[in-house]
Scaffold this motif. Sequence first.
Motif: not given
Length: 273
Positions: A157, A165, A168, A170, A205, A209, A230, A272
């Motif tokens: 970041s 965006s 992200r 996971a 990037s 889904h 991502d 958000m």
Amino acid sequence: MPFSLADVNRVAHELWPLSGAEAWDAPGLVTGDLSREVASIHLAVDAVAETVDEACDGAADLLLVHHPLLLRGVTSIAEDRYKGALLSRLIRANCALLAVHTNADIVRAGVSDTLATRLGLRNARPIVEGATPDVGLGRVGELSEAVTLGHLAHLLSDLLPATASGVRVAGDYAAMVKRVSLCGGAGDSLLREPAVVDSDVYITSDLRHHPASEAREQSHLTGGTPALIDVSHWASEWLWLDGAAEQLRAELPGVRVTVSDLRTDPWDFVIMH
């Protein structure tokens, strides 16, 4: 020593050989008179209205972009269609357009290599090797020391220009990661590559889904790795522009080479809950 567009085109294809482009890609010269002198080059990720205006208003002789404007076939360049309007603007301003896309992704100091270098990956090598060991799709290497997945996400970041965006993730925020694979731009096609599967985390990037979900479900059988990060497609590739500009300055002494700071990521804001 003045350089012609033909000279610049040759240099670009020595730095980023067309032979390295994917079969579906469309890099190369889009418009321009090869005999015209090039005194100024402007670099951007995308040929969009803002970057075309920036190049033309700045009297650039060439706009060099990463993403080809004519990647997919068109049947009209009428000016009521944006590609026609952009090409007409460039032609009227005597500004050529050149794209270096997947041929710039795979080389040393290319898009993925730049991201790996900026992250400090050691022993970085292609995920999928090309003609030589240091050329190929993506990069995989090791951080100098293990960090948490959350810390790595924060590093990214800070490293990448801000976009709506963001970053992200996971995976478990506190999980320790050291072996990192990455692919600048869209890279879900590499999710099943052994180097990615064997990594602690994969950075890329445009993760869709179903491929992302399937990769994470499979990872539950192998200790939760790789985690997925991502990032913005544009941001991951924008980092490469400064290095590309330095390469062009070295090969074309006296030519002014500038880099666009305009954010051409397509998303403007996020809400958000």
